[in-house]
Design a protein around this motif. Structure first.
Motif, PDB file in Angstrom:
ATOM      1  N   LEU A  27     -30.174  22.725 -49.568  1.00 27.08           N
ATOM      2  CA  LEU A  27     -29.478  22.280 -48.454  1.00 27.08           C
ATOM      3  C   LEU A  27     -30.070  23.093 -47.165  1.00 27.08           C
ATOM      4  O   LEU A  27     -30.115  22.350 -46.090  1.00 27.08           O
ATOM      5  CB  LEU A  27     -28.110  22.249 -48.271  1.00 27.08           C
ATOM      6  CG  LEU A  27     -27.649  21.105 -49.288  1.00 27.08           C
ATOM      7  CD1 LEU A  27     -25.863  21.315 -49.623  1.00 27.08           C
ATOM      8  CD2 LEU A  27     -27.888  19.621 -49.011  1.00 27.08           C
ATOM      9  N   GLY A  28     -30.348  24.346 -47.279  1.00 31.85           N
ATOM     10  CA  GLY A  28     -30.603  25.115 -46.225  1.00 31.85           C
ATOM     11  C   GLY A  28     -31.973  24.792 -45.832  1.00 31.85           C
ATOM     12  O   GLY A  28     -32.590  25.061 -44.351  1.00 31.85           O
ATOM     13  N   LEU A  29     -32.933  24.501 -46.856  1.00 31.47           N
ATOM     14  CA  LEU A  29     -34.014  24.279 -46.339  1.00 31.47           C
ATOM     15  C   LEU A  29     -34.225  22.859 -45.924  1.00 31.47           C
ATOM     16  O   LEU A  29     -35.074  22.784 -44.804  1.00 31.47           O
ATOM     17  CB  LEU A  29     -35.099  24.359 -47.889  1.00 31.47           C
ATOM     18  CG  LEU A  29     -36.543  24.020 -47.671  1.00 31.47           C
ATOM     19  CD1 LEU A  29     -37.358  25.142 -46.855  1.00 31.47           C
ATOM     20  CD2 LEU A  29     -37.284  23.684 -48.885  1.00 31.47           C
ATOM     21  N   LEU A  30     -33.265  22.035 -45.956  1.00 31.43           N
ATOM     22  CA  LEU A  30     -33.317  20.780 -45.226  1.00 31.43           C
ATOM     23  C   LEU A  30     -32.657  20.737 -44.053  1.00 31.43           C
ATOM     24  O   LEU A  30     -32.825  19.735 -43.193  1.00 31.43           O
ATOM     25  CB  LEU A  30     -32.519  19.571 -46.245  1.00 31.43           C
ATOM     26  CG  LEU A  30     -33.313  19.304 -47.606  1.00 31.43           C
ATOM     27  CD1 LEU A  30     -32.397  18.462 -48.283  1.00 31.43           C
ATOM     28  CD2 LEU A  30     -34.655  18.938 -47.657  1.00 31.43           C
ATOM     29  N   GLY A  31     -31.912  21.807 -43.480  1.00 33.33           N
ATOM     30  CA  GLY A  31     -31.632  22.043 -42.199  1.00 33.33           C
ATOM     31  C   GLY A  31     -30.468  21.317 -42.101  1.00 33.33           C
ATOM     32  O   GLY A  31     -29.776  20.967 -41.089  1.00 33.33           O
ATOM     33  N   TRP A  32     -29.454  21.656 -43.232  1.00 31.57           N
ATOM     34  CA  TRP A  32     -28.146  21.199 -42.994  1.00 31.57           C
ATOM     35  C   TRP A  32     -27.434  21.845 -41.978  1.00 31.57           C
ATOM     36  O   TRP A  32     -27.528  23.320 -42.119  1.00 31.57           O
ATOM     37  CB  TRP A  32     -27.246  21.275 -44.311  1.00 31.57           C
ATOM     38  CG  TRP A  32     -26.057  20.997 -44.530  1.00 31.57           C
ATOM     39  CD1 TRP A  32     -24.900  21.537 -44.081  1.00 31.57           C
ATOM     40  CD2 TRP A  32     -25.515  19.733 -45.171  1.00 31.57           C
ATOM     41  NE1 TRP A  32     -23.710  20.765 -44.476  1.00 31.57           N
ATOM     42  CE2 TRP A  32     -24.149  19.691 -44.908  1.00 31.57           C
ATOM     43  CE3 TRP A  32     -25.970  18.503 -45.665  1.00 31.57           C
ATOM     44  CZ2 TRP A  32     -23.493  18.503 -45.538  1.00 31.57           C
ATOM     45  CZ3 TRP A  32     -25.532  17.516 -45.956  1.00 31.57           C
ATOM     46  CH2 TRP A  32     -24.097  17.537 -45.898  1.00 31.57           C
ATOM     47  N   LYS A  33     -26.424  21.528 -41.239  1.00 32.01           N
ATOM     48  CA  LYS A  33     -25.990  22.251 -39.999  1.00 32.01           C
ATOM     49  C   LYS A  33     -25.083  23.213 -40.372  1.00 32.01           C
ATOM     50  O   LYS A  33     -24.951  24.357 -40.092  1.00 32.01           O
ATOM     51  CB  LYS A  33     -25.426  21.407 -39.031  1.00 32.01           C
ATOM     52  CG  LYS A  33     -25.967  20.310 -38.373  1.00 32.01           C
ATOM     53  CD  LYS A  33     -26.926  21.034 -37.419  1.00 32.01           C
ATOM     54  CE  LYS A  33     -27.616  20.146 -36.568  1.00 32.01           C
ATOM     55  NZ  LYS A  33     -28.545  20.721 -35.483  1.00 32.01           N
ATOM     56  N   GLN A  47     -35.700  29.101 -41.752  1.00 32.82           N
ATOM     57  CA  GLN A  47     -35.050  28.188 -42.745  1.00 32.82           C
ATOM     58  C   GLN A  47     -35.959  28.177 -44.015  1.00 32.82           C
ATOM     59  O   GLN A  47     -35.444  27.964 -45.204  1.00 32.82           O
ATOM     60  CB  GLN A  47     -35.056  26.636 -42.221  1.00 32.82           C
ATOM     61  CG  GLN A  47     -33.999  26.370 -41.315  1.00 32.82           C
ATOM     62  CD  GLN A  47     -33.874  24.933 -40.976  1.00 32.82           C
ATOM     63  OE1 GLN A  47     -34.944  24.079 -41.276  1.00 32.82           O
ATOM     64  NE2 GLN A  47     -33.176  24.620 -40.390  1.00 32.82           N
ATOM     65  N   ILE A  48     -37.315  28.373 -43.738  1.00 36.53           N
ATOM     66  CA  ILE A  48     -38.114  28.478 -44.943  1.00 36.53           C
ATOM     67  C   ILE A  48     -37.841  29.605 -46.198  1.00 36.53           C
ATOM     68  O   ILE A  48     -38.067  29.606 -47.229  1.00 36.53           O
ATOM     69  CB  ILE A  48     -39.543  28.703 -44.447  1.00 36.53           C
ATOM     70  CG1 ILE A  48     -40.637  28.315 -45.689  1.00 36.53           C
ATOM     71  CG2 ILE A  48     -39.889  30.111 -44.101  1.00 36.53           C
ATOM     72  CD1 ILE A  48     -40.796  26.956 -46.094  1.00 36.53           C
ATOM     73  N   LEU A  49     -37.029  30.591 -45.560  1.00 30.25           N
ATOM     74  CA  LEU A  49     -36.665  31.635 -46.536  1.00 30.25           C
ATOM     75  C   LEU A  49     -35.448  31.188 -47.248  1.00 30.25           C
ATOM     76  O   LEU A  49     -34.932  31.917 -48.398  1.00 30.25           O
ATOM     77  CB  LEU A  49     -36.417  33.183 -45.571  1.00 30.25           C
ATOM     78  CG  LEU A  49     -37.699  33.689 -45.081  1.00 30.25           C
ATOM     79  CD1 LEU A  49     -37.028  34.932 -44.263  1.00 30.25           C
ATOM     80  CD2 LEU A  49     -38.466  34.180 -46.139  1.00 30.25           C
TER      81      LEU A  49
END
Length: 102
Positions: A48-54, A68-70
């Protein structure tokens, strides 16, 4: 061996089993279940962090976010640590149960 020595040996063994039953089993059981659940949640949070979840971000301190890539490498690392904790705690829990049964 006389009866007093056998009684003391059995009493000490029983006391050890009671202590393990009262203190070690609940702690190890909760730790095992918690680390299994958290390892799965760490993987979900990494994706979810990679997908950009707020709501999910990698923040070192307020005002400084990591890229986000990390999220995938750090999430996988955390999930592996938690899974290793699950495996070794489950192994120790099984040893405690075997000790109580003997």
């Amino acid at each position: 061996m006389n009866n007093t020595t056998v009684f003391r040996k059995n009493a000490a063994s029983l006391a050890g089993k009671i202590v393990v039953s009262l203190f070690m089993l609940p702690i190890l059981g909760v730790w095992t279940a918690g680390s299994a659940v958290c390892s799965i949640l760490a993987l979900i949070a990494a994706v979810l962090g990679l997908l950009g979840w707020k709501g999910i971000s990698l923040t070192l301190y307020p005002g400084y976010d990591l890229p986000q890539i990390l999220s995938i490498p750090l999430g996988l690392g955390l999930a592996l640590l938690l899974y290793a904790s699950f495996v070794y705690t489950r192994r120790f829990l099984r040893r405690c149960l075997h000790y109580i049964q003997s």
